[in-house]
Design a protein around this motif. Structure first.
Motif, PDB file in Angstrom:
ATOM      1  N   UNK A  40       0.844  -1.189   0.000  1.00 25.33           N
ATOM      2  CA  UNK A  40       0.000   0.000   0.000  1.00 25.33           C
ATOM      3  C   UNK A  40       0.882   1.242   0.000  1.00 25.33           C
ATOM      4  N   UNK A  41       0.557   2.193  -0.862  1.00 23.74           N
ATOM      5  CA  UNK A  41       1.378   3.393  -0.968  1.00 23.74           C
ATOM      6  C   UNK A  41       1.314   4.230   0.302  1.00 23.74           C
ATOM      7  N   UNK A  42       0.180   4.212   0.992  1.00 22.52           N
ATOM      8  CA  UNK A  42       0.034   5.063   2.179  1.00 22.52           C
ATOM      9  C   UNK A  42       0.831   4.569   3.376  1.00 22.52           C
ATOM     10  N   UNK A  43       1.511   3.434   3.215  1.00 18.70           N
ATOM     11  CA  UNK A  43       2.384   2.958   4.277  1.00 18.70           C
ATOM     12  C   UNK A  43       1.747   2.032   5.271  1.00 18.70           C
ATOM     13  N   UNK A  44       0.473   1.720   5.117  1.00 21.03           N
ATOM     14  CA  UNK A  44      -0.211   0.810   6.033  1.00 21.03           C
ATOM     15  C   UNK A  44       0.100  -0.632   5.625  1.00 21.03           C
TER      16      UNK A  44
END
Length: 449
Positions: free
Chosen positions: A215-219
């Motif tokens: 996931x790009x958002x880092x989650x």
């Protein structure tokens, strides 16, 4: 809405007399200018058609001046220019933009035009991107193998399987992704082959055939979506994708050049093809030593994959699972694989002597030709966006128009030996070698100021 239905619904078109729409105006009512009776949907369609015709005949930058002439006809026609729906249509038809990045579609269109003009006139800002190299412990770990751009991010894939993500708006390194640990099959078996960035996730593949998703958002952590079978498939020399498909180009095992996956279900849907059969032996060498690039793979237009090797370019239809829709051979001089790239409609190919041409993907029709000097003596690395082809040789990057083949200019900054290059309509990114074995990542921003 069509122009005919729009006209029939316009109350000023001529109702109220036996003469119909051609009835002469009554002396008892004020005369109206001929331009005032056109319905707004018709004028929108007309403006779009004028812009499309201008861009087709004289290039994309000709669309804006043509629209300005339309809006000067009269105040009614000028009023149409305030329709955001019109600018949405124009942004899609002229600049192929379906995602709004600015406050209005008019702002989007103007921004795309000015950015393209900046590209044409060599108006840009230049940066080198920084990241912390202290978190690696192998000599090859800081060697960049591939680059990918989106509207928001630049992703750089390295020889140790690491992907570093940079934000384009502030050019900061924001995240480092690493694949789960696995046994190696050679020095470069974990090297990143290709990266795909979508709205919410980043997908990357390594030369051993593994595909990883994060996931790009880092989650959450990086997970392996597909475990490669290097013994039966060979080395994954390039990897790309689109909204529906992932595609890999393999070399090492005859008859298994292309692999296609459904990126939503993450299931393999096709394996086959002989494009890389002549490179089978060299495919295994790529896992243990630095070699020349054996193949490049790109997505063009509506779900078409185009691949290039030294002797042939092949286009396959992803919707029909590997059906070949075009072939382009160069058996005499051979092709320069690192000089190949595609945009939405065409590809650039270059032979070993630097003779380059732009050809349409669906028909292999030649659009234009140009020559890259020094290609026979020096390594050339190239890429293309909708309007321009960029070729780097001897540390100098030169730019040509892809519509006419006209040479435009060379980039001022020198970059040394290029390891990877990518361009879109706004940015150009290059990874080059340095004396410290750490790749230097260069970024040019042509965005409208």
């Amino acid at each position: 809405m069509s122009s005919s239905s729009s006209s029939s619904n316009n109350g000023d078109s001529g109702a109220g007399g036996s003469g119909g729409v051609f009835e002469a105006p009554s002396p008892s009512r004020p005369r109206r200018g001929a331009n005032d009776v056109w319905p707004e949907p018709f004028l929108e369609s007309l403006a779009v058609q004028v812009a499309v015709d201008a861009s087709s005949s004289a290039g994309l930058l000709a669309a804006a001046p043509a629209l300005a002439n339309v809006f000067r006809v009269c105040t009614t026609w000028q009023a149409v220019s305030r329709s955001d729906h019109l600018w949405q249509l124009l942004s899609r038809q002229v600049w192929a933009r379906t995602h709004l990045m600015h406050d209005t579609w008019r702002d989007e269109f103007i921004y795309r035009h000015r950015t393209a003009r900046n590209f044409r006139t060599r108006t840009h800002t230049y940066f080198t991107l920084q990241f912390d190299p202290s978190d690696v412990d192998e000599p090859d770990s800081l060697s960049c193998r591939c680059l990918t751009l989106s509207d928001i991010y630049l992703a750089a894939g390295f020889a140790d399987g690491t992907v570093r993500l940079f934000l384009l708006n502030n050019r900061l390194h924001v995240r480092t992704l690493r694949p789960p640990l696995r046994d190696r099959f050679g020095r470069f078996s974990r090297a990143v082959s290709g990266i795909v960035i979508s709205d919410s996730r980043l997908t990357f593949a390594t030369m051993d055939g593994d595909i990883h998703v994060a996931d790009i958002d880092g989650v959450g952590h990086t997970r392996t979506a597909y475990a490669g079978d290097i013994v039966n498939d060979g080395a994954l020399v390039d990897f790309t994708g689109c909204a529906r498909w992932w595609v890999g180009l393999f070399a090492g095992v005859p008859g298994r050049a292309f692999h296609i996956w459904d990126c939503n279900s993450e299931e393999t849907t096709f394996v086959g093809g002989t494009l890389t059969d002549p490179e089978a032996v060299m495919g295994w060498h790529t896992l243990t030593e630095l070699t020349t690039s054996l193949g490049r793979l790109r997505i063009s237009g509506n779900e078409t994959a185009v691949a290039c090797t030294r002797w042939k370019i092949m286009a396959i239809d992803l919707r029909n699972q590997g059906v070949i829709i075009g072939e382009d051979e160069e058996q005499r001089r051979g092709l320069t694989v690192t000089g190949f790239d595609t945009n939405e409609e065409a590809y650039v190919r270059m032979d070993s002597r630097g003779n380059a041409s732009v050809r349409r993907v669906n028909t292999q029709e030649t659009v234009c030709e140009f020559r890259v000097s020094g290609a026979a003596q020096r390594r050339v690395m190239g890429c293309v966006n909708r309007l321009h082809a960029l070729m780097c040789a001897g540390g100098v990057m030169r730019v040509w128009e892809v519509e006419s083949g006209a040479y435009l200019y060379s980039i001022r900054e020198r970059v040394g030996e290029v390891d990877a290059i990518v361009a879109d309509e706004r940015h150009v990114a290059v990874a080059s070698s340095s004396s410290t074995a750490q790749s230097i990542i260069h970024l040019w921003d042509f965005g409208a100021l």
